[in-house]
Design a protein around this motif. Structure first.
Motif, PDB file in Angstrom:
ATOM      1  N   LEU A  53       0.867  -1.177   0.000  1.00  0.00           N
ATOM      2  CA  LEU A  53       0.000   0.000   0.000  1.00  0.00           C
ATOM      3  C   LEU A  53       0.903   1.226   0.000  1.00  0.00           C
ATOM      4  CD1 LEU A  53      -2.726   1.511   0.418  1.00  0.00           C
ATOM      5  CD2 LEU A  53      -2.385   1.185   2.864  1.00  0.00           C
ATOM      6  N   MET A  54       0.726   2.118  -0.981  1.00  0.00           N
ATOM      7  CA  MET A  54       1.639   3.237  -1.157  1.00  0.00           C
ATOM      8  C   MET A  54       0.863   4.535  -1.330  1.00  0.00           C
ATOM      9  SD  MET A  54       4.372   1.435  -3.752  1.00  0.00           S
ATOM     10  CE  MET A  54       3.070   0.592  -4.644  1.00  0.00           C
ATOM     11  N   PHE A  55       1.436   5.600  -0.816  1.00  0.00           N
ATOM     12  CA  PHE A  55       0.929   6.954  -1.026  1.00  0.00           C
ATOM     13  C   PHE A  55       2.124   7.896  -1.120  1.00  0.00           C
ATOM     14  CE2 PHE A  55       1.050   6.091   3.471  1.00  0.00           C
ATOM     15  CZ  PHE A  55       1.662   7.210   4.011  1.00  0.00           C
ATOM     16  N   ARG A  56       1.882   9.075  -1.655  1.00  0.00           N
ATOM     17  CA  ARG A  56       2.977  10.017  -1.912  1.00  0.00           C
ATOM     18  C   ARG A  56       2.821  11.253  -1.028  1.00  0.00           C
ATOM     19  NH1 ARG A  56       3.876  11.388  -8.043  1.00  0.00           N
ATOM     20  NH2 ARG A  56       5.381   9.671  -8.014  1.00  0.00           N
ATOM     21  N   VAL A  57       3.960  11.768  -0.562  1.00  0.00           N
ATOM     22  CA  VAL A  57       3.993  12.967   0.273  1.00  0.00           C
ATOM     23  C   VAL A  57       5.098  13.872  -0.249  1.00  0.00           C
ATOM     24  CG1 VAL A  57       5.548  11.874   1.944  1.00  0.00           C
ATOM     25  CG2 VAL A  57       4.175  13.821   2.650  1.00  0.00           C
ATOM     26  N   GLY A  58       4.862  15.186  -0.167  1.00  0.00           N
ATOM     27  CA  GLY A  58       5.838  16.144  -0.674  1.00  0.00           C
ATOM     28  C   GLY A  58       5.796  17.444   0.111  1.00  0.00           C
ATOM     29  N   ASP A  59       6.857  18.211   0.000  1.00  0.00           N
ATOM     30  CA  ASP A  59       6.991  19.508   0.667  1.00  0.00           C
ATOM     31  C   ASP A  59       7.186  20.570  -0.409  1.00  0.00           C
ATOM     32  OD1 ASP A  59       7.339  21.578   2.380  1.00  0.00           O
ATOM     33  OD2 ASP A  59       9.201  20.867   3.278  1.00  0.00           O
ATOM     34  N   LEU A  60       6.298  21.581  -0.423  1.00  0.00           N
ATOM     35  CA  LEU A  60       6.345  22.601  -1.464  1.00  0.00           C
ATOM     36  C   LEU A  60       7.363  23.693  -1.175  1.00  0.00           C
ATOM     37  CD1 LEU A  60       2.508  23.041  -2.126  1.00  0.00           C
ATOM     38  CD2 LEU A  60       4.118  21.522  -3.283  1.00  0.00           C
ATOM     39  N   ARG A  61       7.808  23.822   0.062  1.00  0.00           N
ATOM     40  CA  ARG A  61       8.740  24.882   0.417  1.00  0.00           C
ATOM     41  C   ARG A  61      10.187  24.419   0.212  1.00  0.00           C
ATOM     42  NH1 ARG A  61       7.066  29.422   2.990  1.00  0.00           N
ATOM     43  NH2 ARG A  61       4.915  29.469   3.747  1.00  0.00           N
ATOM     44  N   SER A  62      11.051  25.432   0.053  1.00  0.00           N
ATOM     45  CA  SER A  62      12.477  25.127  -0.054  1.00  0.00           C
ATOM     46  C   SER A  62      13.098  24.889   1.322  1.00  0.00           C
ATOM     47  CB  SER A  62      13.201  26.274  -0.755  1.00  0.00           C
ATOM     48  OG  SER A  62      12.996  27.497  -0.065  1.00  0.00           O
ATOM     49  N   SER A  63      12.510  25.488   2.383  1.00  0.00           N
ATOM     50  CA  SER A  63      12.958  25.188   3.745  1.00  0.00           C
ATOM     51  C   SER A  63      12.385  23.838   4.150  1.00  0.00           C
ATOM     52  CB  SER A  63      12.493  26.276   4.718  1.00  0.00           C
ATOM     53  OG  SER A  63      11.083  26.377   4.720  1.00  0.00           O
ATOM     54  N   HIS A  64      13.226  22.982   4.689  1.00  0.00           N
ATOM     55  CA  HIS A  64      12.856  21.585   4.880  1.00  0.00           C
ATOM     56  C   HIS A  64      12.283  21.347   6.275  1.00  0.00           C
ATOM     57  CE1 HIS A  64      15.013  21.260   1.220  1.00  0.00           C
ATOM     58  NE2 HIS A  64      16.207  21.420   1.770  1.00  0.00           N
ATOM     59  N   ILE A  65      11.642  20.186   6.396  1.00  0.00           N
ATOM     60  CA  ILE A  65      11.160  19.701   7.677  1.00  0.00           C
ATOM     61  C   ILE A  65      12.260  18.826   8.275  1.00  0.00           C
ATOM     62  CG2 ILE A  65       9.438  18.276   8.824  1.00  0.00           C
ATOM     63  CD1 ILE A  65       8.339  20.909   7.940  1.00  0.00           C
ATOM     64  N   VAL A  66      12.732  19.210   9.456  1.00  0.00           N
ATOM     65  CA  VAL A  66      13.830  18.504  10.104  1.00  0.00           C
ATOM     66  C   VAL A  66      13.262  17.357  10.932  1.00  0.00           C
ATOM     67  CG1 VAL A  66      15.795  18.717  11.658  1.00  0.00           C
ATOM     68  CG2 VAL A  66      15.151  20.636  10.169  1.00  0.00           C
ATOM     69  N   GLY A  67      13.867  16.182  10.789  1.00  0.00           N
ATOM     70  CA  GLY A  67      13.420  15.020  11.565  1.00  0.00           C
ATOM     71  C   GLY A  67      12.014  14.582  11.216  1.00  0.00           C
ATOM     72  N   ALA A  68      11.669  14.571   9.942  1.00  0.00           N
ATOM     73  CA  ALA A  68      10.326  14.177   9.524  1.00  0.00           C
ATOM     74  C   ALA A  68      10.080  12.714   9.851  1.00  0.00           C
ATOM     75  CB  ALA A  68      10.148  14.422   8.026  1.00  0.00           C
ATOM     76  N   ASN A  69       8.898  12.440  10.372  1.00  0.00           N
ATOM     77  CA  ASN A  69       8.517  11.092  10.793  1.00  0.00           C
ATOM     78  C   ASN A  69       7.111  10.812  10.299  1.00  0.00           C
ATOM     79  OD1 ASN A  69       8.524   8.611  12.053  1.00  0.00           O
ATOM     80  ND2 ASN A  69       7.823   9.425  14.005  1.00  0.00           N
ATOM     81  N   MET A  70       6.918   9.629   9.736  1.00  0.00           N
ATOM     82  CA  MET A  70       5.630   9.264   9.150  1.00  0.00           C
ATOM     83  C   MET A  70       4.973   8.163   9.967  1.00  0.00           C
ATOM     84  SD  MET A  70       3.302   9.625   6.861  1.00  0.00           S
ATOM     85  CE  MET A  70       4.141  10.757   5.750  1.00  0.00           C
TER      86      MET A  70
END
Length: 446
Positions: free
Chosen positions: A216-233
Motif C-alpha cells: 500500500l503506497m501513497f505520496r507525500v511532498g513539501d512545497l517549500r524550499s525550507s525543509h522539515i527537520v526530523g520528519a517522521n511518518m
C-alpha cells in the motif's frame, strides 16, 4: 402541426384526458423513476463513509455535553491561543480597552472626590493630576500612563498619595496585560499550523506489487524550499470492529507499519517520496483482495510530523484515504528528472497514477501460491539430484559387465575372476583399478 405533436394529441384523445394533465402525469412519473433509480442503483448501494480526518487534516470531531467548562479557565493561555482569529482580536482589543476605561474611571473618581473639578480655575489649588477636567481627560491620562507615552500635558503631582499608589498599580498591571496579550498573539501568529498547508499528500493511495510483494503506497511532498527537520511518518487504520466478547468498538485504531522496524519511517523530505506499507502477515490488509476492498468500509489516516527548520517548532500534517480512494493495480507516475546541474521535480504529476499488472488476490493467497511454487521447485531439483546419485554406480557396473561379455565372445584369452570382477588377460588396467594384478598365462601356470 408536426408529426410528433399529431401523435401526442391523438394519444390524449385516446385516453380521454387533457394534454396538460397528461404532460404533468408524465413529468411526475419521470421524477419518481429517477428517484427510484438513484436510490436503488448499484453504485449507490454503498453508503458514503463519514470521514474521521478530512483531506485537509481537520479532525471531524465535535465535543458536546461538557459540563466542567471551568477547566478551560484554568489554562487560560492555551484557551486564548486556540480561539479563532475573530475572538482573539476581540479579546485583544477588549483587554486594553477595559483596563484603560477602568483606570480612567478611577482617576476621574479621585479628581471628583478631592474636588479638583470644582477648582479648575483656581491657580492656587494643587490637583492630584494636572489638566484633568473631566472623564475624557482622565481616560486619556489612563492611556498615557499604561502605554508610557507621557505627552507632558497631564502629569501627577506630589500632593496626591492615592494617585501615586494608583499610578504604580496601573503600571504593573499594564505590563502584565501587555506581556500576556502580546505573548498570546505572538504564539498564535507563529503557530506551525499554516506550515502544514505546504505539506501535501497524494489524492489517492495505490496497491501494487513491489519486489514481488503487495504494498500500500501513497505520496507525500513539501512545497517549500525550507525543509522539515526530523520528519517522521505514521499511519493508522480507522475501522469499526466487534470483539469476541461482543463489545462494539466504533472507531478502532490499528497501527499500519510504514518502516518503523527498518527506520524507513524517518524521512529526508527534500523531494516527494512514496511511502510504502508492505502487506505482510502483521498487516490488517493481509486477507483483503480486490473484490473485498470494494466492499470494505474503513479509513487510513496518515500523519507526518517534523520540526520546522525556520522556527524550530513542531509541525504536524494529516490526511486520510477512504476505501474507495485506494486504487488497486496502480502505481505513481515518476515526477523527477535530471536537469543540467540539478534535479527537476514536476509537481504537475504529483497525483498521477497509471495501471500495472497486479494480481487481484489477497496477500495471503499470493504468499501461499509463491510458497507452493518454491516447494515444487525444491522437490523437483532434489529428486533429480537423488536420481543422478543412485544411477551413477549402477551405470558403471553395467558398463564393465557389458565389456567383459564382449571379451568372452571374442575369445581373446582365458578369463578369471579376481576381487569379484571378471577380467580378460589383456585388461591389466581394469584389474589394477579393482585391487588385483593381472598376469599372463605362463606366469600363472608357473
Amino acid at each position: 402541426m408536426c408529426k410528433s405533436q399529431f401523435y401526442f394529441v391523438n394519444l390524449c384523445q385516446f385516453f380521454n384526458m387533457d394534454c396538460g394533465k397528461l404532460l404533468r402525469n408524465g413529468v411526475c412519473l419521470l421524477f419518481v423513476s429517477a428517484v427510484i433509480f438513484l436510490t436503488f442503483s448499484p453504485g449507490r448501494s454503498r453508503r458514503k463513509r463519514q470521514r474521521y480526518v478530512e483531506k485537509n487534516g481537520r479532525c471531524n470531531v465535535q465535543h458536546g455535553n461538557m459540563r466542567k467548562t471551568y477547566r478551560y479557565l484554568t489554562d487560560i493561555f492555551t484557551t486564548l491561543v486556540d480561539l479563532n482569529w475573530r475572538c482573539s482580536l476581540l479579546v485583544f482589543v477588549m483587554a486594553y480597552a477595559v483596563t484603560w476605561l477602568f483606570f480612567g474611571a478611577i482617576w476621574y473618581l479621585i479628581a471628583y472626590c478631592r474636588g479638583d473639578l470644582d477648582h479648575l480655575e483656581d491657580e492656587a489649588w494643587t490637583p492630584c493630576v494636572n489638566n484633568v477636567n473631566g472623564f475624557i481627560s482622565a481616560f486619556l491620562f489612563s492611556i498615557e500612563t499604561e502605554t508610557t507615552i507621557g505627552y507632558g500635558h497631564r502629569v501627577i503631582t506630589d500632593q496626591c498619595p492615592v494617585g501615586t499608589m494608583l499610578l504604580l498599580l496601573q503600571a504593573i498591571l499594564g505590563s502584565m496585560v501587555n506581556a500576556f496579550m502580546v505573548g498570546c498573539m505572538f504564539v498564535k501568529i507563529s503557530q506551525p499550523n499554516k506550515r502544514a498547508e505546504t505539506l501535501v499528500f497524494s489524492r489517492n493511495a495505490v496497491i501494487s506489487l513491489r519486489d514481488d510483494k503487495l504494498c500500500l503506497m501513497f505520496r507525500v511532498g513539501d512545497l517549500r524550499s525550507s525543509h522539515i527537520v526530523g520528519a517522521n511518518m505514521r499511519a493508522k487504520l480507522i475501522k469499526s470492529k466487534q470483539t469476541q466478547e461482543g463489545e462494539f468498538i466504533p472507531l478502532d485504531q490499528t497501527d499500519i507499519s510504514v518502516g518503523f522496524e527498518t527506520g524507513d519511517d524517518r524521512l529526508f523530505l527534500v523531494s516527494p517520496l512514496v511511502i510504502s506499507h508492505e502487506i505482510d502477515v502483521r498487516s490488517p490488509f493481509w486477507d483483503m483482495s480486490q473484490s473485498q476492498l470494494e466492499k470494505e468500509d474503513f479509513e487510513v489516516v496518515v500523519i507526518l510530523e517534523g520540526m520546522v527548520e525556520a522556527t524550530g517548532m513542531t509541525c504536524q500534517a494529516r490526511s486520510s484515504y477512504l476505501a474507495e480512494e485506494l486504487l488497486w493495480g496502480h502505481r505513481f507516475s515518476p515526477m523527477m528528472t535530471l536537469a543540467e546541474g540539478f534535479f527537476d521535480v514536476d509537481y504537475g504529476a504529483f497525483h498521477h497514477t497509471f495501471e500495472v499488472d497486479t494480481p487481484s488476490c489477497s496477500a495471503r493467497a499470493l504468499a501461499l501460491a509463491a510458497a507452493r511454487l518454491d516447494a515444487h521447485l525444491y522437490w523437483s531439483i532434489s529428486s533429480r539430484l537423488d536420481e543422478e546419485k543412485w544411477e551413477g554406480p549402477n551405470m558403471t557396473e553395467q558398463t564393465v559387465k557389458s565389456t567383459d561379455s564382449e571379451s568372452v565372445r571374442e575369445g581373446d584369452g582365458p578369463t578369471f575372476t579376481v576381487g569379484g570382477v571378471t577380467n580378460t588377460q589383456d585388461q591389466s588396467v581394469v584389474g589394477e583399478q579393482n585391487g588385483s594384478v593381472t598376469t599372463d598365462q605362463s606366469e600363472s601356470e608357473a
